[in-house]
Scaffold this motif. Structure first.
Motif, short mmCIF file in Angstrom:
data_model
loop_
_atom_site.label_atom_id
_atom_site.label_comp_id
_atom_site.label_asym_id
_atom_site.label_seq_id
_atom_site.Cartn_x
_atom_site.Cartn_y
_atom_site.Cartn_z
N GLU A 386 0.84 -1.21 0.00
CA GLU A 386 0.00 0.00 0.00
C GLU A 386 0.88 1.26 0.00
O GLU A 386 0.59 2.23 -0.68
CB GLU A 386 -0.92 0.02 1.24
CG GLU A 386 -1.91 -1.12 1.31
CD GLU A 386 -3.16 -0.88 0.48
OE1 GLU A 386 -3.21 0.13 -0.24
OE2 GLU A 386 -4.07 -1.73 0.55
N ARG A 389 2.28 1.81 -3.34
CA ARG A 389 1.23 2.20 -4.28
C ARG A 389 0.99 3.70 -4.17
O ARG A 389 0.92 4.41 -5.18
CB ARG A 389 -0.06 1.46 -3.98
CG ARG A 389 -1.23 1.99 -4.78
CD ARG A 389 -2.39 1.07 -4.69
NE ARG A 389 -3.10 1.22 -3.44
CZ ARG A 389 -4.40 1.53 -3.36
NH1 ARG A 389 -5.09 1.68 -4.46
NH2 ARG A 389 -4.99 1.64 -2.21
N PRO A 397 -7.51 -0.04 -8.23
CA PRO A 397 -8.49 -0.04 -7.13
C PRO A 397 -7.94 -0.68 -5.86
O PRO A 397 -8.35 -0.33 -4.76
CB PRO A 397 -9.66 -0.85 -7.69
CG PRO A 397 -9.17 -1.51 -8.91
CD PRO A 397 -8.00 -0.73 -9.41
N SER A 398 -7.02 -1.62 -5.99
CA SER A 398 -6.53 -2.31 -4.80
C SER A 398 -5.21 -3.00 -5.10
O SER A 398 -4.91 -3.32 -6.25
CB SER A 398 -7.58 -3.33 -4.32
OG SER A 398 -7.01 -4.59 -4.13
N PHE A 400 -4.66 -5.88 -4.48
CA PHE A 400 -4.96 -7.28 -4.80
C PHE A 400 -5.32 -7.44 -6.27
O PHE A 400 -5.71 -8.51 -6.72
CB PHE A 400 -6.09 -7.80 -3.91
CG PHE A 400 -5.65 -7.91 -2.47
CD1 PHE A 400 -4.79 -8.92 -2.09
CD2 PHE A 400 -6.04 -6.97 -1.54
CE1 PHE A 400 -4.35 -9.02 -0.79
CE2 PHE A 400 -5.60 -7.05 -0.24
CZ PHE A 400 -4.75 -8.08 0.14
N THR B 9 -9.79 -0.99 2.04
CA THR B 9 -9.92 -0.50 0.68
C THR B 9 -10.96 -1.26 -0.10
O THR B 9 -11.45 -0.79 -1.11
CB THR B 9 -8.58 -0.61 -0.05
OG1 THR B 9 -8.05 -1.91 0.21
CG2 THR B 9 -7.61 0.45 0.41
N GLY B 10 -11.28 -2.49 0.37
CA GLY B 10 -12.32 -3.25 -0.30
C GLY B 10 -11.83 -3.81 -1.63
O GLY B 10 -10.85 -3.36 -2.19
N GLN B 11 -12.53 -4.81 -2.12
CA GLN B 11 -12.15 -5.39 -3.39
C GLN B 11 -13.12 -4.92 -4.45
O GLN B 11 -14.09 -5.58 -4.76
CB GLN B 11 -12.19 -6.91 -3.31
CG GLN B 11 -11.19 -7.43 -2.30
CD GLN B 11 -10.69 -8.80 -2.68
OE1 GLN B 11 -11.27 -9.44 -3.52
NE2 GLN B 11 -9.61 -9.23 -2.08
N GLY B 12 -12.86 -3.78 -5.01
CA GLY B 12 -13.72 -3.26 -6.06
C GLY B 12 -15.10 -3.00 -5.52
O GLY B 12 -15.29 -2.26 -4.56
N MET B 222 -7.73 -3.62 7.17
CA MET B 222 -7.69 -4.41 5.94
C MET B 222 -8.66 -5.59 5.93
O MET B 222 -8.44 -6.58 5.24
CB MET B 222 -6.27 -4.95 5.74
CG MET B 222 -5.28 -3.87 5.43
SD MET B 222 -3.62 -4.45 5.70
CE MET B 222 -2.69 -2.98 5.29
#
Lengths: 515, 407
Positions: A386, A389, A397-398, A400, B9-12, B222
């Motif tokens: 993070e 980033r 967006p993430s 992940f 932040t969430g996944q989308g 998170m």
């Protein structure tokens, strides 16, 4: 002049994204029409609409080709009409011959049997047209990228092309190969073949384009006539703002010598008797950005990779001193431990694990730092990802997100993040802005400057001379595996670099060196 | 739906449970498929499938496939394949049999030596694959032939057995009930209290560690998983574990092999999820060149992966021999295919870099439950093969479809 192609009000939406929004593109018959825009501006999508990859009905708007409405339902339809696209990633089969590739899927047959004499005869004629002196039976594998590009064009010619679309044809080419290709385009123009040229290299566009369309965020921004084409104007339209400085300012604070390479000599990995790098000496100081200029095949990448833990070549000799201490860089882990990092020119093949997340790519080169006795601390790792980033402003967006889904510029930032996390003293950046749009380039330049300001040494390899001139404190000129010139910021210019290369070539020829 | 505020932040676009499940379809899809298959056979067999005796059998029958699938997952994630595991398992079973029956070597010593031999066989194959870059398909195809032949030669074409009770307990033994007084006290005719207690303890540990992981993630801001989903998921896992414990407890308790298998599954989950070595294997399979340029010793990892596979194949071979109480020349024939199928059903990718231990175990159970269920129903071996083949194909198609949708 009559338009050969009119694309009117093209709108294409994907779930959640409007990729093209009422785009208009008019191309006159027999011109070279440039199409520019940042990555993600919609150039490729527009070309996919044109070639029928997105079939008629999947988009809104009208395409008029040679005055008639065109409704292609696949690439086959558009090719039948003489619209041929040559993609950035070449679509040639490496282990087939030139002739086989040119007529692949379009073989010349007599009663279902391939007519080889005729195939070779026609291939020779096509190769002559594009100025490629190779036998039709040569395997694609043995050709360089520049020559492969010419084979692609010959293939397009074999299909009786009327509208030739080239997507970043010179991205992987060296200056002189690019020139040849552009000359060829101009020759085609004289023969009445229309071309659409998609390119990031604005100087090339300024040289050959008759007209130019700028796309930004999926919409047409401007149409510029030949007389009005200037690099400044194109950049302004592309990024939507003036970019007075293409290279961020930096006041160099150069300190003591950080790394010294002496007499670096490397042999080819397959041909042990072929010396590829010959006795190179290089010095990098703290806070210094050092460039390596040279033509493709000069040995810059080979030099960098052999230095980085002997990742290339064999029978490597030479001395490396880091902060005054001699170091042996026998493996990549040695090199990383010694404080070296190498950001590859080929980020997809060598820099990233594409199917993995940003998070996992970021920590890859320094996993130990987020682990305790071999066990990874997931939260610490995520914090690191993070942090990088936001520090590098990676747009995603993430963390992940899989890196395969990122744009070129953001992928490059992930590669940089990986190496910054390894905390190197000296970074070797190999073509750090290849295939990246103007806006992202500026960000990468800023990062490079920051690294130098932190007291690290940066070695920057680039084929774009303006970039080296704009960024580097000192430039080494490389030719045929040897450093043939060293220029300070004040001395350096495109002419001086080319002169150094030419002079070295001249010497080689006089003493009868290998060619 | 969940009313939990989104943290982190969430996944989308992950909103509630449904959206989360949709985003993580690939992860849970196979588990749901296993559940569906179990319910289907439970109904079709009039409840025979989940009878204590059959459940115990199910574990015994599939233990060796699951144990090999753990190693195979690493091999496949690393970007390779191992076709020799069936032959190696057969060979090790034969070797152990000859050592114990013909040479009267103590079972424990036999086990230790044969496991070492298995690891060496894996290492020998891994050596050619890792350091000489000979395709694993070819090296292990050769290994498959070599060790099949070696098995025949060792056994002289005959079966060798039987074994001592000690060796048999590797597979058919049960953990003795340390609390025999509980069942009468509760007025139950038959209850292995230790099993039940172990079940309860394990469930408690799982719930505790899940809650702790979530709390730690939340501390970093998170926690992406919706709270309701977190509760639901863990409740299902806990209930399933308790139910299985109950079923086992009312039969003969926990089979020894289940303990072995359980420890191995947990250990390999830990290796793949949380250790640097596991992470590096994924990176090697995902992009070997990039991994190498990141300082990862990809050759050594590949070598270790195959040595590990050899070790697990040996263990599976011993368990299989112990279960049959004899070593036969036919032992292990075709195992490699079941193992590889289990890993691919579990979502691993042929090109490497993708796959999970849980997936491989679920994949093995899908195959196992189908085998078992169809046998109970009296479906012929001919149809069984056809159906299993189609399930493998369907699972991979489902996976590819999900992948293409997520891009």
């Amino acid at each position: 002049m009559v338009p050969i192609l009119q694309m009117q009000g093209i709108t294409k939406t994907f779930p959640g994204v409007r990729a093209l929004d009422n785009v208009n593109l008019t191309v006159m018959a027999g011109e070279i029409h440039a199409l520019v825009g940042e990555n993600g501006a919609g150039k490729s999508t527009l070309m996919k609409v044109l070639s029928g990859v997105y079939p008629h009905g999947s988009y809104e708007g009208e395409i008029l080709y040679e005055g008639r409405p065109a409704r292609f339902s696949g690439i086959h339809d558009s090719e039948a009409e003489g619209i041929i696209i040559i993609h950035q990633e070449l679509a040639l089969v490496p282990l087939l011959s030139i002739a086989e590739n040119i007529y692949l899927g379009n073989e010349i047959t007599r009663r279902g049997v391939i007519d080889w004499p005729e195939t070779y005869k026609r291939t020779e004629a096509l190769l002559a047209k594009v100025g490629l002196k190779e036998s039709p039976q040569t395997l694609i594998d043995s050709l360089g990228v520049g020559k492969q590009q010419l084979v692609e064009i010959a293939k397009a010619l074999s299909k009786r092309v009327k509208l030739l679309i080239l997507d970043e044809p010179t991205a992987a080419l060296q200056e002189n190969d690019s020139q040849k290709l552009l000359d060829l385009l101009m020759e085609f123009r004289a023969q009445g073949i229309t071309s659409i040229l998609i390119s990031h290299k604005l100087n090339e566009i300024a040289r050959v384009a008759d007209r130019l369309t700028v796309l930004r965020d999926g919409a047409t921004v401007s149409d510029i006539e030949r007389d009005a084409i200037t690099e400044a104007r194109i950049i302004r339209d592309m990024v939507g703002r003036d970019m007075a400085h293409r290279y961020p300012d930096r006041t160099p604070k150069i300190g003591e010598v950080l790394m010294q390479v002496e007499g670096w000599t490397v042999h080819h990995p397959q041909h042990a008797d072929r010396q590829v790098i010959r006795g190179c000496d290089l010095t990098v100081r703290k806070g210094e950005v050092v460039g390596i200029a040279g033509l493709m095949g000069a040995g810059r990448t080979e030099f960098a990779m052999s230095l980085f833990g002997r990742s290339w070549g064999q029978k490597i000799s030479g001395k490396v001193t880091l902060k005054g201490r001699a170091v042996a860089l026998n493996t990549v882990s040695d090199a990383i431990a010694a404080g070296l990092a190498y950001v590859t020119e080929d980020r997809k093949a060598l820099g990233l694990v594409l199917d993995e997340t940003i998070l996992r790519n970021t920590s890859l080169a320094n996993l130990g730092a987020v682990a305790t006795r071999g066990v990874i601390d997931a939260n610490r790792e995520r914090k690191v990802a993070e942090d990088y980033r936001s520090a590098l402003n990676t747009r995603t967006p993430s963390v992940f997100q899989k890196v395969v889904n990122l744009s070129g510029g953001n992928q490059q930032k992930v590669v940089l993040a990986k190496w910054l996390f390894a905390d190197p003293e000296v970074l070797i950046l190999d073509e750090p802005t290849r295939g990246i749009d103007v806006g992202a380039k500026f960000e990468i330049y800023s990062i490079i400057n920051q690294l130098a300001d932190q007291g690290r040494g940066v070695i920057m390899i680039s084929s774009e001379m303006p970039e080296l001139l704009g960024m580097c404190d000192r430039i080494y000129v490389m030719n045929r595996g040897a450093f043939v010139g060293e220029l300070t910021r004040d001395e350096a210019s495109q002419e001086r670099i080319m002169e150094a290369i030419m002079a070295a070539d001249g010497r080689e020829l006089r003493v009868g060196g290998e060619v | 739906m969940s009313a939990t505020p989104q943290t982190g932040t969430g996944q989308g676009a992950s909103g509630g449970v449904g959206a989360y499940l949709k985003n993580n379809m690939r992860q849970y899809g196979m588990l749901l498929a296993l559940l569906a298959i179990m319910i289907f056979f439970q109904i079709m067999t009039d409840g025979t499938l989940m009878k204590p005796v059959n459940l115990t059998n199910l574990f015994l029958q599939n233990s060796y496939i699951i144990i090999m699938a753990l190693g195979m997952l690493l091999v496949i994630v690393c970007g390779h394949i191992d076709l020799s595991v069936g032959s190696v398992a057969g060979f090790i079973g034969a070797l152990a049999a000859v050592m114990m029956v013909d040479y009267h070597i103590h079972p424990l010593l036999t086990i230790i030596l044969t496991l070492a031999v298995g690891a060496m066989i894996g290492a020998a194959q891994g050596y050619w694959i890792a350091y000489w870059r000979i395709p694993s398909f070819i090296v292990t195809l050769a290994g498959m032939l070599v060790f099949r032949g070696a098995t025949l030669w060792l056994l002289n074409g005959k079966s060798v057995g039987p074994f001592s009770k000690g060796f048999q307990s590797l597979s058919t033994g049960f953990v003795p009930d340390a609390l025999p007084f509980v069942a009468p006290a509760l007025g139950l005719e038959r209850l292995n209290a230790l099993t039940m207690l172990a079940g309860v303890v394990i469930v408690a540990v799982i719930l505790w560690s899940a809650a702790r992981a979530r709390a730690r993630a939340a501390a970093y801001g998170m926690a992406d998983e919706p709270f309701a989903f977190f509760i639901g998921k863990n409740a299902v896992i806990a209930l399933a574990m308790l139910y299985i414990s109950w079923l086992l407890a009312t039969f003969r308790g926990v089979p020894n092999v289940l303990v072995t298998m359980g420890i191995l599954i947990v250990a390999y989950m830990f290796i793949t999820n949380s250790t640097t070595i596991g992470r590096r294997i994924y990176a090697t399979g995902g992009n070997e060149k990039a991994a190498k340029l990141s300082g990862i010793k990809t050759e050594r990892l590949t070598f270790l992966t195959f040595a590990n596979m050899g070790f697990l194949a040996a263990l599976a071979g011993l368990i299989f021999a112990a279960r049959l109480n004899t070593a036969t020349p036919k032992a292990g024939v075709g195992f490699e295919l079941d193992v590889i199928a289990a890993v691919f059903i579990g979502g691993a990718s042929m090109s490497g870099g993708v796959g999970t231990i849980v997936g491989a175990v679920v994949g093995a159970f899908i195959m196992g439950v189908m085998n078992n269920g169809m046998s109970i129903l009296g479906i012929g071996i001919d149809y069984q093969q056809v159906i299993k083949g189609l399930v493998l194909l369907a699972a991979v198609i489902f996976d590819v479809y999900n992948k293409s949708k997520s891009h």
